[in-house]
Scaffold this motif. Sequence first.
Motif, PDB file in Angstrom:
ATOM      1  N   TRP A   3       0.835  -1.213   0.000  1.00 25.06           N
ATOM      2  CA  TRP A   3       0.000   0.000   0.000  1.00 25.06           C
ATOM      3  C   TRP A   3       0.861   1.252   0.000  1.00 25.06           C
ATOM      4  O   TRP A   3       0.510   2.259  -0.612  1.00 25.06           O
ATOM      5  CB  TRP A   3      -0.979   0.000   1.182  1.00 25.06           C
ATOM      6  CG  TRP A   3      -0.317   0.128   2.529  1.00 25.06           C
ATOM      7  CD1 TRP A   3       0.024  -0.889   3.363  1.00 25.06           C
ATOM      8  CD2 TRP A   3       0.098   1.335   3.177  1.00 25.06           C
ATOM      9  NE1 TRP A   3       0.629  -0.385   4.500  1.00 25.06           N
ATOM     10  CE2 TRP A   3       0.690   0.980   4.408  1.00 25.06           C
ATOM     11  CE3 TRP A   3       0.016   2.687   2.849  1.00 25.06           C
ATOM     12  CZ2 TRP A   3       1.202   1.920   5.306  1.00 25.06           C
ATOM     13  CZ3 TRP A   3       0.526   3.610   3.738  1.00 25.06           C
ATOM     14  CH2 TRP A   3       1.110   3.227   4.955  1.00 25.06           C
ATOM     15  N   PHE A   4       2.008   1.191   0.677  1.00 25.29           N
ATOM     16  CA  PHE A   4       2.886   2.348   0.779  1.00 25.29           C
ATOM     17  C   PHE A   4       3.447   2.733  -0.589  1.00 25.29           C
ATOM     18  O   PHE A   4       3.519   3.920  -0.930  1.00 25.29           O
ATOM     19  CB  PHE A   4       4.022   2.076   1.773  1.00 25.29           C
ATOM     20  CG  PHE A   4       4.925   3.262   1.960  1.00 25.29           C
ATOM     21  CD1 PHE A   4       4.552   4.315   2.788  1.00 25.29           C
ATOM     22  CD2 PHE A   4       6.139   3.338   1.295  1.00 25.29           C
ATOM     23  CE1 PHE A   4       5.372   5.422   2.947  1.00 25.29           C
ATOM     24  CE2 PHE A   4       6.966   4.445   1.447  1.00 25.29           C
ATOM     25  CZ  PHE A   4       6.579   5.483   2.285  1.00 25.29           C
ATOM     26  N   ILE A   5       3.812   1.734  -1.377  1.00 25.37           N
ATOM     27  CA  ILE A   5       4.355   1.996  -2.717  1.00 25.37           C
ATOM     28  C   ILE A   5       3.302   2.675  -3.581  1.00 25.37           C
ATOM     29  O   ILE A   5       3.585   3.670  -4.260  1.00 25.37           O
ATOM     30  CB  ILE A   5       4.866   0.691  -3.365  1.00 25.37           C
ATOM     31  CG1 ILE A   5       6.099   0.207  -2.607  1.00 25.37           C
ATOM     32  CG2 ILE A   5       5.180   0.892  -4.844  1.00 25.37           C
ATOM     33  CD1 ILE A   5       6.569  -1.182  -2.986  1.00 25.37           C
ATOM     34  N   PHE A   6       2.064   2.144  -3.534  1.00 27.29           N
ATOM     35  CA  PHE A   6       0.994   2.759  -4.323  1.00 27.29           C
ATOM     36  C   PHE A   6       0.658   4.163  -3.826  1.00 27.29           C
ATOM     37  O   PHE A   6       0.367   5.057  -4.620  1.00 27.29           O
ATOM     38  CB  PHE A   6      -0.255   1.874  -4.330  1.00 27.29           C
ATOM     39  CG  PHE A   6      -0.135   0.709  -5.280  1.00 27.29           C
ATOM     40  CD1 PHE A   6      -0.115   0.904  -6.652  1.00 27.29           C
ATOM     41  CD2 PHE A   6      -0.036  -0.578  -4.794  1.00 27.29           C
ATOM     42  CE1 PHE A   6       0.001  -0.164  -7.528  1.00 27.29           C
ATOM     43  CE2 PHE A   6       0.081  -1.654  -5.657  1.00 27.29           C
ATOM     44  CZ  PHE A   6       0.101  -1.445  -7.032  1.00 27.29           C
ATOM     45  N   ALA A   7       0.703   4.377  -2.524  1.00 32.17           N
ATOM     46  CA  ALA A   7       0.445   5.707  -1.968  1.00 32.17           C
ATOM     47  C   ALA A   7       1.533   6.683  -2.403  1.00 32.17           C
ATOM     48  O   ALA A   7       1.254   7.840  -2.752  1.00 32.17           O
ATOM     49  CB  ALA A   7       0.350   5.640  -0.446  1.00 32.17           C
ATOM     50  N   LEU A   8       2.775   6.237  -2.398  1.00 30.84           N
ATOM     51  CA  LEU A   8       3.888   7.075  -2.838  1.00 30.84           C
ATOM     52  C   LEU A   8       3.770   7.399  -4.330  1.00 30.84           C
ATOM     53  O   LEU A   8       3.954   8.553  -4.743  1.00 30.84           O
ATOM     54  CB  LEU A   8       5.227   6.382  -2.546  1.00 30.84           C
ATOM     55  CG  LEU A   8       6.484   7.190  -2.806  1.00 30.84           C
ATOM     56  CD1 LEU A   8       6.490   8.468  -1.967  1.00 30.84           C
ATOM     57  CD2 LEU A   8       7.717   6.347  -2.472  1.00 30.84           C
ATOM     58  N   LEU A   9       3.429   6.399  -5.141  1.00 34.09           N
ATOM     59  CA  LEU A   9       3.217   6.632  -6.567  1.00 34.09           C
ATOM     60  C   LEU A   9       2.064   7.613  -6.787  1.00 34.09           C
ATOM     61  O   LEU A   9       2.133   8.475  -7.666  1.00 34.09           O
ATOM     62  CB  LEU A   9       2.946   5.314  -7.296  1.00 34.09           C
ATOM     63  CG  LEU A   9       4.153   4.399  -7.479  1.00 34.09           C
ATOM     64  CD1 LEU A   9       3.716   3.037  -8.006  1.00 34.09           C
ATOM     65  CD2 LEU A   9       5.180   5.029  -8.408  1.00 34.09           C
ATOM     66  N   SER A  10       1.025   7.488  -5.977  1.00 34.10           N
ATOM     67  CA  SER A  10      -0.103   8.409  -6.061  1.00 34.10           C
ATOM     68  C   SER A  10       0.364   9.840  -5.819  1.00 34.10           C
ATOM     69  O   SER A  10      -0.036  10.767  -6.542  1.00 34.10           O
ATOM     70  CB  SER A  10      -1.169   8.018  -5.040  1.00 34.10           C
ATOM     71  OG  SER A  10      -2.204   8.967  -5.013  1.00 34.10           O
ATOM     72  N   ALA A  11       1.202  10.037  -4.814  1.00 34.39           N
ATOM     73  CA  ALA A  11       1.727  11.368  -4.512  1.00 34.39           C
ATOM     74  C   ALA A  11       2.567  11.909  -5.664  1.00 34.39           C
ATOM     75  O   ALA A  11       2.471  13.093  -6.022  1.00 34.39           O
ATOM     76  CB  ALA A  11       2.549  11.335  -3.221  1.00 34.39           C
TER      77      ALA A  11
END
Length: 137
Positions: A2-10
């Motif tokens: 989830w952290f990777i996707f959240a970072l990519l989202s940012a």
Amino acid sequence: MWFIFALLSAIFAALTSILAKIGIHGVNSNLATAIRTVVVVIMAWGMVFLTNTQNGITQIGRRSWLFLILSGLATGASWLCYYRALQLGEASKVVPIDKLSVIITLVLAFIFLHETFTIKSIIGCILIGAGTLFMVL
């Protein structure tokens, strides 16, 4: 994960702001939002068909439909306001104010989703709020 996707989202959100600020020059903000939305719709449905998950649409319950539609309306309102703000103001000032949504989300998650509000999240909200004020003043 989830952290990777959240970072990519940012990262993509940051690119969105910069690309939008450049692209909106001389274009009505509502028209620009509509163009962006069409691209997002095509991309989202493309992912649905690419992952072969289109059959799941018949299994969505009424409650989920209602809240997904309300979420879509909130997204549309947010995008319309965001693009107008970008057109009128500097991206370096509009974006931090837009990110106050982090604080609002935490408060709403506490109220409606009964998520915990810890000392750490309270301090984080204060720092985000103070940082936003510091950046835009």
